[in-house]
Write a protein that holds these residues in place. Structure first.
Motif, PDB file in Angstrom:
ATOM      1  N   LEU A  45       0.838  -1.197   0.000  1.00 14.39           N
ATOM      2  CA  LEU A  45       0.000   0.000   0.000  1.00 14.39           C
ATOM      3  C   LEU A  45       0.871   1.245   0.000  1.00 14.39           C
ATOM      4  O   LEU A  45       1.721   1.420   0.870  1.00 14.39           O
ATOM      5  N   ASP A  46       0.641   2.128  -0.969  1.00 17.42           N
ATOM      6  CA  ASP A  46       1.344   3.406  -0.989  1.00 17.42           C
ATOM      7  C   ASP A  46       0.606   4.460  -0.167  1.00 17.42           C
ATOM      8  O   ASP A  46       1.229   5.343   0.423  1.00 17.42           O
ATOM      9  N   ALA A  47      -0.726   4.358  -0.124  1.00 25.25           N
ATOM     10  CA  ALA A  47      -1.509   5.364   0.605  1.00 25.25           C
ATOM     11  C   ALA A  47      -2.887   4.806   0.927  1.00 25.25           C
ATOM     12  O   ALA A  47      -3.406   3.931   0.219  1.00 25.25           O
ATOM     13  N   LEU A  48      -3.464   5.333   2.002  1.00 20.75           N
ATOM     14  CA  LEU A  48      -4.817   4.980   2.415  1.00 20.75           C
ATOM     15  C   LEU A  48      -5.470   6.215   3.010  1.00 20.75           C
ATOM     16  O   LEU A  48      -4.934   6.817   3.940  1.00 20.75           O
ATOM     17  N   THR A  49      -6.624   6.600   2.462  1.00 21.60           N
ATOM     18  CA  THR A  49      -7.359   7.742   2.991  1.00 21.60           C
ATOM     19  C   THR A  49      -8.827   7.367   3.172  1.00 21.60           C
ATOM     20  O   THR A  49      -9.371   6.557   2.417  1.00 21.60           O
ATOM     21  N   VAL A  50      -9.446   7.967   4.173  1.00 21.95           N
ATOM     22  CA  VAL A  50     -10.875   7.792   4.425  1.00 21.95           C
ATOM     23  C   VAL A  50     -11.563   9.082   3.985  1.00 21.95           C
ATOM     24  O   VAL A  50     -11.313  10.150   4.550  1.00 21.95           O
ATOM     25  N   GLN A  51     -12.408   8.984   2.973  1.00 16.77           N
ATOM     26  CA  GLN A  51     -13.000  10.163   2.358  1.00 16.77           C
ATOM     27  C   GLN A  51     -14.526  10.126   2.449  1.00 16.77           C
ATOM     28  O   GLN A  51     -15.177   9.314   1.795  1.00 16.77           O
ATOM     29  N   PRO A  52     -15.139  11.002   3.263  1.00  9.84           N
ATOM     30  CA  PRO A  52     -16.604  11.071   3.284  1.00  9.84           C
ATOM     31  C   PRO A  52     -17.133  11.450   1.908  1.00  9.84           C
ATOM     32  O   PRO A  52     -16.555  12.276   1.199  1.00  9.84           O
ATOM     33  N   ALA A  53     -18.238  10.821   1.513  1.00 10.25           N
ATOM     34  CA  ALA A  53     -18.875  11.092   0.230  1.00 10.25           C
ATOM     35  C   ALA A  53     -20.345  11.404   0.459  1.00 10.25           C
ATOM     36  O   ALA A  53     -20.846  11.333   1.580  1.00 10.25           O
ATOM     37  N   GLU A  54     -21.045  11.752  -0.616  1.00  8.47           N
ATOM     38  CA  GLU A  54     -22.438  12.192  -0.490  1.00  8.47           C
ATOM     39  C   GLU A  54     -23.327  11.115   0.122  1.00  8.47           C
ATOM     40  O   GLU A  54     -24.193  11.409   0.955  1.00  8.47           O
ATOM     41  N   GLY A  81     -22.117   8.093   1.566  1.00 13.04           N
ATOM     42  CA  GLY A  81     -21.396   7.139   2.390  1.00 13.04           C
ATOM     43  C   GLY A  81     -19.959   7.559   2.595  1.00 13.04           C
ATOM     44  O   GLY A  81     -19.658   8.750   2.727  1.00 13.04           O
ATOM     45  N   ILE A  82     -19.064   6.598   2.598  1.00 13.32           N
ATOM     46  CA  ILE A  82     -17.644   6.851   2.831  1.00 13.32           C
ATOM     47  C   ILE A  82     -16.838   6.024   1.838  1.00 13.32           C
ATOM     48  O   ILE A  82     -17.146   4.848   1.599  1.00 13.32           O
ATOM     49  N   GLU A  83     -15.813   6.630   1.270  1.00 19.13           N
ATOM     50  CA  GLU A  83     -14.895   5.911   0.396  1.00 19.13           C
ATOM     51  C   GLU A  83     -13.592   5.624   1.135  1.00 19.13           C
ATOM     52  O   GLU A  83     -13.007   6.524   1.746  1.00 19.13           O
ATOM     53  N   LEU A  84     -13.154   4.381   1.077  1.00 20.92           N
ATOM     54  CA  LEU A  84     -11.829   4.002   1.558  1.00 20.92           C
ATOM     55  C   LEU A  84     -10.938   3.927   0.322  1.00 20.92           C
ATOM     56  O   LEU A  84     -11.043   2.992  -0.474  1.00 20.92           O
ATOM     57  N   ARG A  85     -10.088   4.917   0.152  1.00 18.69           N
ATOM     58  CA  ARG A  85      -9.281   5.043  -1.057  1.00 18.69           C
ATOM     59  C   ARG A  85      -7.894   4.476  -0.793  1.00 18.69           C
ATOM     60  O   ARG A  85      -7.136   5.001   0.033  1.00 18.69           O
ATOM     61  N   LEU A  86      -7.573   3.405  -1.493  1.00 18.01           N
ATOM     62  CA  LEU A  86      -6.286   2.735  -1.335  1.00 18.01           C
ATOM     63  C   LEU A  86      -5.505   2.833  -2.633  1.00 18.01           C
ATOM     64  O   LEU A  86      -6.045   2.593  -3.723  1.00 18.01           O
ATOM     65  N   TRP A  87      -4.230   3.180  -2.499  1.00 21.21           N
ATOM     66  CA  TRP A  87      -3.348   3.272  -3.649  1.00 21.21           C
ATOM     67  C   TRP A  87      -2.278   2.202  -3.507  1.00 21.21           C
ATOM     68  O   TRP A  87      -1.569   2.139  -2.512  1.00 21.21           O
ATOM     69  N   LEU A  88      -2.193   1.331  -4.508  1.00 22.94           N
ATOM     70  CA  LEU A  88      -1.300   0.183  -4.475  1.00 22.94           C
ATOM     71  C   LEU A  88       0.048   0.532  -5.089  1.00 22.94           C
ATOM     72  O   LEU A  88       0.135   1.386  -5.979  1.00 22.94           O
ATOM     73  N   ASN A  89       1.099  -0.157  -4.639  1.00 19.77           N
ATOM     74  CA  ASN A  89       2.401   0.066  -5.262  1.00 19.77           C
ATOM     75  C   ASN A  89       2.405  -0.549  -6.667  1.00 19.77           C
ATOM     76  O   ASN A  89       1.456  -1.234  -7.075  1.00 19.77           O
TER      77      ASN A  89
END
Length: 284
Positions: free
Chosen positions: A69-78, A80-88
């Motif tokens: 995993l390069d990055a992980l962010t928790v992003q509220p959306a209209e 629900g919630i998005e768990l945004r993961l960026w892979l190497n």
């Protein structure tokens, strides 16, 4: 926020109506987004979401370690919630290959999996020879119940915990969904560097095949549940070398496979005197 207080009306035992408030468990749409592509959407309790993102990713085979995993962010959306993961880069290539392989008109709807073969993917056998006692099985269930804060407030949440002999219950996660609670537990164990092979997992629900699959990925040799397993869960646990204990009520329980890891009490006497067939049931 895991719970929300709402008003309600009701009727007392004496027949009189009343108004009051109570805490209800939160349920929110949670999207798992990998490199900008949505993999799955789960209804879950919006708490411990970083643990959820990592545990789901590991248990569903989307990553094999935190280093991918390069990055992980928790992003509220209209909605629900998005768990945004960026892979190497290496894992991105594997993920893209997986997406191409799964592309097709038919889906089984299991945690974002889109083929029957993926739903029944083979598992590595758990190699750990960790043993547990009857007392530790009972203590694991009792400890989990005592620490279920969300369930105590709402009476509507499942829990999954990790119990280590000699240390007790050292990790617990709750969620409106039983699968989610186990994913969250897997995530926190991985983030904290806990070796799950040295203890047992304990859950508040029935044992379906997915719960056994997740247990095997986490690496725990023993799964303890308050309810019964499905027949497929027993066969899967037997194949994965996971000791499956269910229907725990105080000091009574039923063991469905690999009972050799239970070292004392009535079950140990039964196993010492008869062949352990792995597929049969033994109980106290």
């Amino acid at each position: 926020m895991a719970a929300e207080t709402v008003p309600f009306s009701g009727r007392n035992e004496d027949g009189r109506g009343f108004f009051s408030t109570r805490a209800l468990v939160q349920e929110t749409a949670i999207a798992f987004v990998y490199n900008g592509t949505t993999e799955a959407v789960m209804m879950a309790t919006p708490a411990d979401l970083e643990d959820f993102a990592i545990g789901f990713s590991l248990n569903e085979g989307l990553i094999e370690g935190l280093e991918e995993l390069d990055a992980l962010t928790v992003q509220p959306a209209e909605h629900g919630i998005e768990l945004r993961l960026w892979l190497n880069s290496a894992r991105t290539a594997a993920y893209q290959t997986r997406r191409r392989h799964l592309a097709g008109p038919t889906g089984c709807g299991l945690c974002g999996i889109e083929s029957l073969s993926e739903a029944m993917r083979p598992l590595k056998r758990v190699a750990a020879d960790t043993t547990v006692s009857e007392k530790e099985i009972a203590d694991a269930v009792a400890s989990l119940a005592a620490l279920q804060r969300l369930h105590q407030a709402t009476h509507a949440a499942h829990a999954a915990g990790y119990y280590c002999p000699g240390r007790g219950l050292i990790a617990l996660r709750e969620d409106v969904g039983r699968h989610n609670a186990l994913d969250k537990l897997g995530g926190t164990l991985k983030r904290d560097g806990v070796d799950a092979s040295r203890g047992l997992l304990v859950i508040t629900s029935r044992v379906s095949v997915e719960m056994v699959q997740k247990t095997a990925v986490i690496g725990a040799p023993v799964l303890v549940a308050v309810s019964a397993p499905t027949a497929l869960a027993v066969r899967t646990a037997a194949a994965a070398n996971v000791t499956l204990v269910g229907v725990v009520r105080g000091d009574t329980y039923q063991v469905f496979c690999h009972g050799h890891r239970i070292t004392d009490g009535a079950l140990a006497q039964v196993i010492d005197g008869a062949h352990d067939h792995d597929q049969g049931s033994a109980h106290r």
